[in-house]
Design a protein around this motif. Structure first.
Motif, PDB file in Angstrom:
ATOM      1  N   SER A 116      17.340   4.104  21.988  1.00 26.50           N
ATOM      2  CA  SER A 116      18.369   3.372  22.727  1.00 26.50           C
ATOM      3  C   SER A 116      18.117   3.407  24.225  1.00 26.50           C
ATOM      4  O   SER A 116      18.235   2.390  24.916  1.00 26.50           O
ATOM      5  CB  SER A 116      19.746   3.964  22.416  1.00 26.50           C
ATOM      6  OG  SER A 116      20.033   3.884  21.039  1.00 26.50           O
ATOM      7  N   ALA A 119      15.108   1.187  25.107  1.00 32.45           N
ATOM      8  CA  ALA A 119      15.454  -0.229  24.999  1.00 32.45           C
ATOM      9  C   ALA A 119      16.413  -0.650  26.106  1.00 32.45           C
ATOM     10  O   ALA A 119      16.299  -1.753  26.661  1.00 32.45           O
ATOM     11  CB  ALA A 119      16.080  -0.499  23.631  1.00 32.45           C
ATOM     12  N   ILE A 123      16.216  -3.704  28.897  1.00 30.80           N
ATOM     13  CA  ILE A 123      17.275  -4.702  29.073  1.00 30.80           C
ATOM     14  C   ILE A 123      17.713  -4.774  30.531  1.00 30.80           C
ATOM     15  O   ILE A 123      17.858  -5.867  31.105  1.00 30.80           O
ATOM     16  CB  ILE A 123      18.472  -4.370  28.161  1.00 30.80           C
ATOM     17  CG1 ILE A 123      18.086  -4.533  26.689  1.00 30.80           C
ATOM     18  CG2 ILE A 123      19.662  -5.273  28.487  1.00 30.80           C
ATOM     19  CD1 ILE A 123      19.171  -4.103  25.720  1.00 30.80           C
ATOM     20  N   SER A 129      12.566  -9.721  24.388  1.00 29.38           N
ATOM     21  CA  SER A 129      12.911  -9.083  23.114  1.00 29.38           C
ATOM     22  C   SER A 129      11.735  -8.301  22.544  1.00 29.38           C
ATOM     23  O   SER A 129      11.915  -7.227  21.957  1.00 29.38           O
ATOM     24  CB  SER A 129      13.368 -10.146  22.109  1.00 29.38           C
ATOM     25  OG  SER A 129      14.532 -10.805  22.564  1.00 29.38           O
ATOM     26  N   LEU A 132      11.515  -5.123  24.417  1.00 27.81           N
ATOM     27  CA  LEU A 132      12.607  -4.250  23.986  1.00 27.81           C
ATOM     28  C   LEU A 132      12.248  -3.538  22.683  1.00 27.81           C
ATOM     29  O   LEU A 132      12.474  -2.328  22.542  1.00 27.81           O
ATOM     30  CB  LEU A 132      13.883  -5.077  23.817  1.00 27.81           C
ATOM     31  CG  LEU A 132      15.186  -4.350  23.476  1.00 27.81           C
ATOM     32  CD1 LEU A 132      16.374  -5.131  24.025  1.00 27.81           C
ATOM     33  CD2 LEU A 132      15.362  -4.187  21.970  1.00 27.81           C
ATOM     34  N   SER A 133      11.701  -4.277  21.731  1.00 28.26           N
ATOM     35  CA  SER A 133      11.350  -3.678  20.443  1.00 28.26           C
ATOM     36  C   SER A 133      10.270  -2.612  20.601  1.00 28.26           C
ATOM     37  O   SER A 133      10.353  -1.525  20.010  1.00 28.26           O
ATOM     38  CB  SER A 133      10.877  -4.769  19.477  1.00 28.26           C
ATOM     39  OG  SER A 133      11.905  -5.711  19.242  1.00 28.26           O
ATOM     40  N   ARG A 189      24.632  -7.723  27.299  1.00 28.54           N
ATOM     41  CA  ARG A 189      23.555  -7.685  26.308  1.00 28.54           C
ATOM     42  C   ARG A 189      23.271  -6.253  25.864  1.00 28.54           C
ATOM     43  O   ARG A 189      23.059  -5.979  24.679  1.00 28.54           O
ATOM     44  CB  ARG A 189      22.298  -8.310  26.906  1.00 28.54           C
ATOM     45  CG  ARG A 189      21.097  -8.331  25.970  1.00 28.54           C
ATOM     46  CD  ARG A 189      19.846  -8.778  26.714  1.00 28.54           C
ATOM     47  NE  ARG A 189      18.653  -8.697  25.873  1.00 28.54           N
ATOM     48  CZ  ARG A 189      17.411  -8.738  26.333  1.00 28.54           C
ATOM     49  NH1 ARG A 189      17.205  -8.866  27.647  1.00 28.54           N
ATOM     50  NH2 ARG A 189      16.383  -8.648  25.512  1.00 28.54           N
ATOM     51  N   TRP A 193      23.722  -4.584  22.080  1.00 30.23           N
ATOM     52  CA  TRP A 193      22.593  -3.944  21.407  1.00 30.23           C
ATOM     53  C   TRP A 193      22.925  -2.498  21.053  1.00 30.23           C
ATOM     54  O   TRP A 193      22.594  -2.022  19.962  1.00 30.23           O
ATOM     55  CB  TRP A 193      21.359  -3.988  22.308  1.00 30.23           C
ATOM     56  CG  TRP A 193      20.112  -3.590  21.591  1.00 30.23           C
ATOM     57  CD1 TRP A 193      19.270  -4.399  20.886  1.00 30.23           C
ATOM     58  CD2 TRP A 193      19.574  -2.265  21.481  1.00 30.23           C
ATOM     59  NE1 TRP A 193      18.243  -3.659  20.345  1.00 30.23           N
ATOM     60  CE2 TRP A 193      18.407  -2.350  20.699  1.00 30.23           C
ATOM     61  CE3 TRP A 193      19.964  -1.021  21.970  1.00 30.23           C
ATOM     62  CZ2 TRP A 193      17.626  -1.245  20.394  1.00 30.23           C
ATOM     63  CZ3 TRP A 193      19.198   0.093  21.668  1.00 30.23           C
ATOM     64  CH2 TRP A 193      18.042  -0.027  20.894  1.00 30.23           C
ATOM     65  N   SER A 197      23.681  -4.506  16.040  1.00 31.58           N
ATOM     66  CA  SER A 197      24.068  -5.853  15.631  1.00 31.58           C
ATOM     67  C   SER A 197      22.909  -6.542  14.918  1.00 31.58           C
ATOM     68  O   SER A 197      21.736  -6.310  15.240  1.00 31.58           O
ATOM     69  CB  SER A 197      24.489  -6.678  16.853  1.00 31.58           C
ATOM     70  OG  SER A 197      24.775  -8.012  16.489  1.00 31.58           O
ATOM     71  N   ARG A 201      19.332 -12.564  14.061  1.00 29.72           N
ATOM     72  CA  ARG A 201      18.053 -12.024  13.599  1.00 29.72           C
ATOM     73  C   ARG A 201      17.282 -13.090  12.831  1.00 29.72           C
ATOM     74  O   ARG A 201      17.842 -13.837  12.034  1.00 29.72           O
ATOM     75  CB  ARG A 201      18.268 -10.799  12.704  1.00 29.72           C
ATOM     76  CG  ARG A 201      18.878  -9.611  13.438  1.00 29.72           C
ATOM     77  CD  ARG A 201      18.007  -9.213  14.629  1.00 29.72           C
ATOM     78  NE  ARG A 201      18.512  -8.069  15.344  1.00 29.72           N
ATOM     79  CZ  ARG A 201      19.297  -8.118  16.414  1.00 29.72           C
ATOM     80  NH1 ARG A 201      19.678  -9.289  16.893  1.00 29.72           N
ATOM     81  NH2 ARG A 201      19.689  -7.021  17.021  1.00 29.72           N
ATOM     82  N   GLN A 205      12.134 -10.333  13.449  1.00 31.95           N
ATOM     83  CA  GLN A 205      12.595  -8.957  13.261  1.00 31.95           C
ATOM     84  C   GLN A 205      12.414  -8.488  11.820  1.00 31.95           C
ATOM     85  O   GLN A 205      12.182  -7.305  11.573  1.00 31.95           O
ATOM     86  CB  GLN A 205      14.076  -8.823  13.640  1.00 31.95           C
ATOM     87  CG  GLN A 205      14.375  -8.857  15.125  1.00 31.95           C
ATOM     88  CD  GLN A 205      14.481 -10.265  15.662  1.00 31.95           C
ATOM     89  OE1 GLN A 205      14.845 -11.189  14.941  1.00 31.95           O
ATOM     90  NE2 GLN A 205      14.145 -10.447  16.932  1.00 31.95           N
ATOM     91  N   GLY A 268      19.194  -2.422  16.682  1.00 36.75           N
ATOM     92  CA  GLY A 268      19.936  -1.533  17.558  1.00 36.75           C
ATOM     93  C   GLY A 268      20.288  -0.243  16.831  1.00 36.75           C
ATOM     94  O   GLY A 268      19.995  -0.074  15.642  1.00 36.75           O
TER      95      GLY A 268
END
Length: 346
Positions: A116, A119, A123, A129, A132-133, A189, A193, A197, A201, A205, A268
């Motif tokens: 978390s 990520a 953000i 994205s 972030l992943s 955002r 996340w 959520s 998707r 993902q 998330g």
């Protein structure tokens, strides 16, 4: 006389070592429940589709409109929910088995917090994205390695748990600070996340989660599962039976952390699934060991059911799935503590 005694003692051991019918029944019921929830989830929305038409479409015999709605709009979200639920449940089962504590889930021990925080950093910095992943996966693995380094070899007992709880608290504080540094759009955002959520998707993902599951879960089942069951008897007993304890422990820990980190990257930090699914599976199967397959089946049912409720519980808006899992998980823990107290076990 000796031969008769050997036969009588060998039968129960053989039954314990084999497939447990109760575990099979629990797993099949959970899989059937997941299928039923999935059919209704795919058929319910702004454009309702009958369950029979959903099944027909899944087998490639639906009309073009149904194929587009199910295959492109609804199925990626469902597959992501199934994969994330399976990953969280498997990771939670391994963590609970390694630390020998039913509350020793990655939610509590800082692994999810590491994903978390990483990520959240992306953000706040305005990353994509994909970035972030990647950050979530690296953050979860990094937190696991750091906790393991600080705790040393004590993956069981209070040292690892205390280090994990401390790491989770530190990372939570860092995440709170990052939220104070972001602008309004980025914070919105980030908060969505952080709740967990499955909105929006797509196959981007879903496919990576399926690949990770296809690689890591067989490793856990075939290479780690039998050893983890023996390891729960103690390190000395496992070593005496020929189990490579350090290799097994480190491999299982990193595999579980990888599953949890990819799950966080996809949906998330969905709380309580990694904690409740293995615990519930063990209570239902009444079997020793990590109960990986029943836990995975229960985890998929929990998350697909929670996501269906999140989409349709309120007609005017869709809830983040983490809100539903939080409510269910909190209620389950309260019920569990109440029943255990009445039974005189706590």
């Amino acid at each position: 006389m000796t031969a008769v005694l050997e036969k009588r003692t060998a039968r129960p051991i053989g039954r314990k070592a084999g497939v447990r019918p109760r575990a099979v029944v629990v797993g099949l019921i959970a899989v059937l429940g997941t299928f039923v929830v999935s059919v209704f989830s795919l058929g319910t929305g702004d454009f309702d589709i009958a369950p029979a038409d959903v099944v027909t479409t899944l087998f490639g015999e639906g009309n073009p409109a149904h194929e587009f709605i199910i295959g492109e709009l609804r199925l990626p979200r469902l597959i992501t929910a199934i994969a994330v639920g399976a990953a969280l449940a498997a990771g939670g089962a391994v963590f609970q088995s390694l630390v020998r504590n039913p509350l020793g889930s990655p939610d509590m021990l800082g692994v999810t917090n590491g994903a978390s925080t990483a990520a959240l950093t992306v953000i706040i910095l305005g990353g994509t994205s994909t970035q972030l992943s990647i950050a979530a996966v690296l953050g979860g693995l990094g937190a696991t390695l750091l906790i393991q380094l600080i705790a040393g070899r004590a993956l069981h007992g209070f040292r690892f748990i205390l280090v994990g709880i401390g790491m989770a608290a530190i990372l939570t504080g860092i995440s709170g600070y990052l939220l104070t540094r972001g602008v309004q759009m980025e914070n919105a955002r980030a908060l969505l996340w952080l709740t967990g959520s499955l909105d929006g998707r797509d196959w981007g993902q879903a496919k990576p989660m399926l690949v990770v599951l296809a690689i890591v879960v067989p490793v856990l089942l075939l290479a780690c599962g039998p050893g983890l069951k023996i390891l729960e008897m103690g390190d000395d007993s496992a070593s005496a039976l020929g189990v490579p304890v350090p290799l097994l422990r480190n491999g299982a820990l990193l595999s579980a952390a990888l599953l949890v980190s990819f799950a966080a990257a996809s949906a998330g930090p969905v709380n309580f699934v990694a904690l409740i699914a293995p615990h519930l599976a063990k209570r239902l199967t009444r079997a020793p060991g990590p109960n990986l397959l029943p836990s995975i089946a229960v985890g998929t049912l929990l998350l697909t059911g929670a996501d269906f409720a999140a989409q349709h519980l309120l007609q005017e808006r869709t809830l983040p799935v983490g809100v539903v899992t939080g409510l269910v998980g909190g209620g389950y823990l309260v019920w569990l503590l109440t029943t255990e107290r009445r039974a005189g076990r706590i």
